[in-house]
Design a protein around this motif. Structure first.
Motif, PDB file in Angstrom:
ATOM      1  N   VAL A 111       0.949  -1.213  -0.052  1.00 33.20           N
ATOM      2  CA  VAL A 111      -0.011   0.000  -0.131  1.00 33.20           C
ATOM      3  C   VAL A 111       0.886   1.093   0.032  1.00 33.20           C
ATOM      4  N   SER A 112       2.222   1.267   0.453  1.00 32.34           N
ATOM      5  CA  SER A 112       3.006   2.379   0.633  1.00 32.34           C
ATOM      6  C   SER A 112       3.180   2.892  -1.025  1.00 32.34           C
ATOM      7  N   GLU A 113       3.316   1.767  -1.872  1.00 30.65           N
ATOM      8  CA  GLU A 113       3.627   2.458  -3.246  1.00 30.65           C
ATOM      9  C   GLU A 113       2.505   3.195  -3.974  1.00 30.65           C
ATOM     10  N   HIS A 114       1.226   2.852  -3.311  1.00 36.77           N
ATOM     11  CA  HIS A 114      -0.097   3.310  -3.972  1.00 36.77           C
ATOM     12  C   HIS A 114      -0.165   4.662  -3.260  1.00 36.77           C
ATOM     13  N   ALA A 115       0.239   4.781  -1.956  1.00 37.01           N
ATOM     14  CA  ALA A 115       0.168   6.066  -1.001  1.00 37.01           C
ATOM     15  C   ALA A 115       1.174   6.898  -1.752  1.00 37.01           C
ATOM     16  N   ASN A 116       2.253   6.605  -1.883  1.00 34.39           N
ATOM     17  CA  ASN A 116       3.376   7.692  -2.280  1.00 34.39           C
ATOM     18  C   ASN A 116       2.933   8.133  -3.674  1.00 34.39           C
ATOM     19  N   VAL A 131      -6.704  15.348   2.433  1.00 36.00           N
ATOM     20  CA  VAL A 131      -5.994  14.980   3.792  1.00 36.00           C
ATOM     21  C   VAL A 131      -5.030  13.844   3.837  1.00 36.00           C
ATOM     22  N   GLY A 132      -5.856  12.849   3.073  1.00 31.66           N
ATOM     23  CA  GLY A 132      -4.905  11.592   2.934  1.00 31.66           C
ATOM     24  C   GLY A 132      -3.442  12.007   2.375  1.00 31.66           C
ATOM     25  N   ARG A 133      -3.439  12.683   1.302  1.00 33.07           N
ATOM     26  CA  ARG A 133      -2.391  13.112   0.843  1.00 33.07           C
ATOM     27  C   ARG A 133      -1.423  14.116   1.634  1.00 33.07           C
ATOM     28  N   SER A 134      -1.931  14.969   2.442  1.00 32.67           N
ATOM     29  CA  SER A 134      -1.204  15.777   3.365  1.00 32.67           C
ATOM     30  C   SER A 134      -0.582  14.582   4.147  1.00 32.67           C
ATOM     31  N   ASN A 135      -1.345  13.743   4.824  1.00 29.38           N
ATOM     32  CA  ASN A 135      -1.100  13.066   5.974  1.00 29.38           C
ATOM     33  C   ASN A 135       0.254  11.993   5.743  1.00 29.38           C
ATOM     34  N   ILE A 136       0.132  11.596   4.218  1.00 33.42           N
ATOM     35  CA  ILE A 136       1.318  10.800   3.865  1.00 33.42           C
ATOM     36  C   ILE A 136       2.628  11.698   3.514  1.00 33.42           C
ATOM     37  N   MET A 140       2.970  10.347   7.889  1.00 39.07           N
ATOM     38  CA  MET A 140       1.984   9.371   8.267  1.00 39.07           C
ATOM     39  C   MET A 140       1.719   8.248   7.392  1.00 39.07           C
ATOM     40  N   LYS A 141       1.436   7.017   7.764  1.00 37.65           N
ATOM     41  CA  LYS A 141       1.346   5.821   6.918  1.00 37.65           C
ATOM     42  C   LYS A 141      -0.222   5.386   7.093  1.00 37.65           C
ATOM     43  N   ALA A 142      -0.675   4.858   5.921  1.00 32.97           N
ATOM     44  CA  ALA A 142      -2.142   3.968   5.627  1.00 32.97           C
ATOM     45  C   ALA A 142      -2.109   2.876   6.732  1.00 32.97           C
ATOM     46  N   PRO A 143      -3.167   2.634   7.670  1.00 41.04           N
ATOM     47  CA  PRO A 143      -4.407   3.240   7.459  1.00 41.04           C
ATOM     48  C   PRO A 143      -4.639   4.375   8.475  1.00 41.04           C
ATOM     49  N   PRO A 183      -6.726  -1.950   1.446  1.00 38.29           N
ATOM     50  CA  PRO A 183      -5.590  -1.187   2.018  1.00 38.29           C
ATOM     51  C   PRO A 183      -5.484   0.401   1.442  1.00 38.29           C
ATOM     52  N   ILE A 184      -5.850   0.245   0.069  1.00 36.30           N
ATOM     53  CA  ILE A 184      -6.011   1.413  -0.803  1.00 36.30           C
ATOM     54  C   ILE A 184      -6.900   2.627  -0.376  1.00 36.30           C
ATOM     55  N   GLY A 185      -8.227   1.892   0.186  1.00 37.95           N
ATOM     56  CA  GLY A 185      -9.141   2.749   0.473  1.00 37.95           C
ATOM     57  C   GLY A 185      -8.938   3.301   1.938  1.00 37.95           C
ATOM     58  N   HIS A 186      -8.091   2.847   2.604  1.00 40.11           N
ATOM     59  CA  HIS A 186      -7.899   3.382   3.943  1.00 40.11           C
ATOM     60  C   HIS A 186      -6.730   4.241   3.845  1.00 40.11           C
ATOM     61  N   ILE A 187      -6.118   4.474   2.698  1.00 41.35           N
ATOM     62  CA  ILE A 187      -5.306   5.734   2.547  1.00 41.35           C
ATOM     63  C   ILE A 187      -5.903   6.969   2.986  1.00 41.35           C
ATOM     64  N   MET A 188      -7.214   7.224   2.511  1.00 43.10           N
ATOM     65  CA  MET A 188      -8.032   8.240   2.472  1.00 43.10           C
ATOM     66  C   MET A 188      -9.272   8.242   3.133  1.00 43.10           C
ATOM     67  N   ASN A 189      -9.783   6.909   3.505  1.00 44.30           N
ATOM     68  CA  ASN A 189     -11.041   6.995   4.139  1.00 44.30           C
ATOM     69  C   ASN A 189     -11.293   5.910   5.325  1.00 44.30           C
ATOM     70  N   TYR A 190     -12.146   6.084   5.812  1.00 35.94           N
ATOM     71  CA  TYR A 190     -12.487   4.974   7.004  1.00 35.94           C
ATOM     72  C   TYR A 190     -14.024   4.901   7.140  1.00 35.94           C
ATOM     73  N   GLY A 191     -14.668   3.889   7.775  1.00 34.30           N
ATOM     74  CA  GLY A 191     -15.800   3.786   8.079  1.00 34.30           C
ATOM     75  C   GLY A 191     -16.902   3.886   6.772  1.00 34.30           C
ATOM     76  N   ASP A 192     -17.913   4.606   6.999  1.00 32.17           N
ATOM     77  CA  ASP A 192     -18.989   4.644   5.671  1.00 32.17           C
ATOM     78  C   ASP A 192     -17.935   5.318   4.418  1.00 32.17           C
ATOM     79  N   GLY A 193     -17.126   5.963   4.641  1.00 35.11           N
ATOM     80  CA  GLY A 193     -16.074   6.430   3.184  1.00 35.11           C
ATOM     81  C   GLY A 193     -15.295   5.312   2.774  1.00 35.11           C
ATOM     82  N   TRP A 194     -15.025   4.207   3.389  1.00 33.28           N
ATOM     83  CA  TRP A 194     -14.436   3.014   3.137  1.00 33.28           C
ATOM     84  C   TRP A 194     -15.589   2.286   2.356  1.00 33.28           C
ATOM     85  N   TYR A 195     -16.622   2.299   3.068  1.00 32.97           N
ATOM     86  CA  TYR A 195     -17.744   1.294   2.670  1.00 32.97           C
ATOM     87  C   TYR A 195     -18.340   1.621   1.313  1.00 32.97           C
TER      88      TYR A 195
END
Length: 516
Positions: A111-116, A131-136, A140-143, A183-195
């Motif tokens: 997932v680090s390859e996708h995040a980067n 926000v996920g981009r800024s965190n990476i 910060m790492k996923a998730p 793992p990719i969805g948790h780079i930027m989302n959680y919960g309903d956003g991931w669902y």
């Protein structure tokens, strides 16, 4: 050409009858030509839907687009939009980023390859993605980068609009689609956003093996835990469709009445704007259920439901395009598509024709990895029965109480008090004089100390760059309920940068009406 596959749910009951552990899984057989046609239909359908809904995106919030209002569509429109309004296609260039990583690094790419890849790309992003981009970029790492405690937009639509790749890689295998996207969805989302991404990926997957949109919608929902608000929202849409089968607008009103409250995204709190995944997914389902396989009806309804009205028809059009296949998408909707299929999406080195081919390659690899076979011109897919993923819910115990307009530039320090158990402070660092909405750039990074009740919460790094911006200035959840003092101090002020404080959103542990 005679088709060599059967379609669910015509044989669904036989395929999924429980039996002894030794019973081989049910299979579907497709020709390579059919699989390629469906993959092309999925990718082309996204472009068609996104282009069609582009002019109305977030211009109809909390209201539907009335029937008398025309939405343009003409020969040459797709090419014109791809060249002149390339930022519209965040649905596509995010998808293609992940496809490109799989192509270059293999299906087991971490997932680090996708995040980067997406964090360092030159394209514009918004909300949970940004926000996920800024965190990476901040280390910060996923998730963790997508978790709601670190991402106020965790419930937003972002992964939902870019999860198409996962289902298109996993024909007839919804659980594998979920596994690819998790793992990719948790780079930027959680919960309903991931669902939202889980659900859309599953619908794409089942669209390869069923010609019944009702089945695709219902069966894919089995990937979502029933306790979640996402499941409850989509299940309501399914039930309202049964109750009002000829009246999509009545179902739209029911969705608006029950599911239009926004909690996470500060742009949508106490506003008609709503980028939450579940309500926009409801509009995808609205288009699919009331469209009943008719491409025009599906496009019109999923667009005219409003809110994120380019992303929603993009998802609905891609799912239906997968079900029908490229060749059966009506000629009206493909007009001008051929001349656009060789154009690389902005910020990428990939066109539609490229992803048609790469997508086919990846799908064949995933089929063989998961119990299927590729023999000559025939593909046997080991079908999967959808299974629910783990339960995640964001912003539990947090209810918006106040949206306080600050609307001033920070020069040195700012102090305010609030009563609640959390807050979000919206705003931005921007070079003075650069008034364009997007693409302002500077190497400067503001450093701002954030104190809660006299204790330093963090030193926030705030790039004055659109592509690297933090999106929100500061936030904190799960504070003890009660009175709090927020103090901000700009550590490295400069006359070239405006550090604007926009709104303060305050949360409490009970809804507003429960406090009286």
């Amino acid at each position: 050409m005679k088709k060599t596959y059967f379609l669910l749910p015509l044989l669904a009951l036989l395929a999924f009858i429980p039996g002894p552990a030794s019973r081989p899984p049910a299979t579907v057989t497709l020709s390579k030509a059919t699989l390629q046609d469906k993959i092309k239909g999925g990718w082309a359908g996204q472009v068609i839907g996104c282009t069609f809904g582009g002019p109305t995106e977030f211009k109809f919030n909390g209201t539907m687009i009335n029937d008398y209002q025309p939405i343009p569509w003409y020969d040459g429109y797709i090419k014109k939009t791809m060249i002149e309004n390339f930022g519209l296609y965040d649905d596509l260039y995010m998808d293609l980023t992940f496809v490109d990583v799989f192509e270059k690094k293999g299906l087991d790419a971490p997932v680090s390859e996708h995040a980067n890849a997406f964090a360092k790309a030159g394209y514009m992003l918004w909300h949970a993605n940004q926000v996920g981009r800024s965190n990476i970029l901040s280390g910060m790492k996923a998730p963790e980068s997508g978790h709601w405690l670190n991402n106020p937009h965790a419930d937003d639509i972002d992964f939902q609009i870019e999860a198409d790749f996962s289902g298109l890689m996993a024909p007839g295998m919804p659980n594998t689609a979920v596994q690819i996207g998790d793992p990719i969805g948790h780079i930027m989302n959680y919960g309903d956003g991931w669902y939202g991404g889980v659900y859309v990926g599953a619908m794409y997957s089942l669209a390869f093996v069923s010609d019944d949109v009702n089945y695709i919608v219902r069966e894919s929902l089995k990937t979502i835990p029933q306790q979640s608000t996402f499941y409850q929202c989509i299940n309501d849409v399914i039930n309202w469709h049964k109750q009002y089968p000829a009246d999509w607008k009545r179902t739209w009103f029911e969705v608006q009445r029950k599911w239009s409250d926004e909690v996470g995204c500060p742009d949508g709190v106490f506003a008609t704007f709503n980028i939450d995944a579940k309500i926009n997914s409801a509009y995808i389902v609205l288009g699919l259920l009331y469209g009943q396989g008719d491409y025009t009806k599906t496009m019109q309804i999923s667009t005219r439901a409003g809110q994120d009205s380019d992303c929603n028809p993009s998802s609905a059009g891609g799912i239906l395009g997968t079900m029908l296949g490229y060749d059966k998408i009506p000629v009206y909707w493909k007009q001008g598509l051929k001349e656009a299929e060789d154009i690389d999406f902005k910020y990428t080195t990939m066109s539609l024709n490229d992803v048609y081919s790469i997508g086919m390659k990846h799908a064949l690899q995933v089929v063989e990895r998961n119990g299927g076979k590729v023999e000559g011109n025939q593909i046997s897919i080991a079908l999967q029965t959808p299974k629910p993923v783990r339960l995640e819910q964001a912003f539990t115990g947090h209810f918006p109480l106040e949206k306080r307009s600050i609307n001033k530039n920070l020069t040195d320090e700012y102090t305010t008090t609030f009563e609640g158990n959390g807050y979000i402070l919206s705003g931005e660092a921007r070079p003075k004089g650069q008034m364009a909405a997007y693409n302002y750039e500077s190497d400067y990074v503001a450093q701002m100390d954030v104190y809660i009740d006299g204790k330093k919460q963090e030193t926030a790094s705030l790039p004055a760059s659109f592509t690297r911006r933090r999106y929100d200035l500061a936030w904190k959840y799960q504070l003890p309920a009660g009175q709090h003092t927020l103090r901000l101090k700009w550590l490295n002020p400069t006359t070239d940068i405006a550090l604007k404080l926009q709104n303060l959103i305050v949360f409490g542990d009970k809804p507003v009406l429960a406090r009286y």
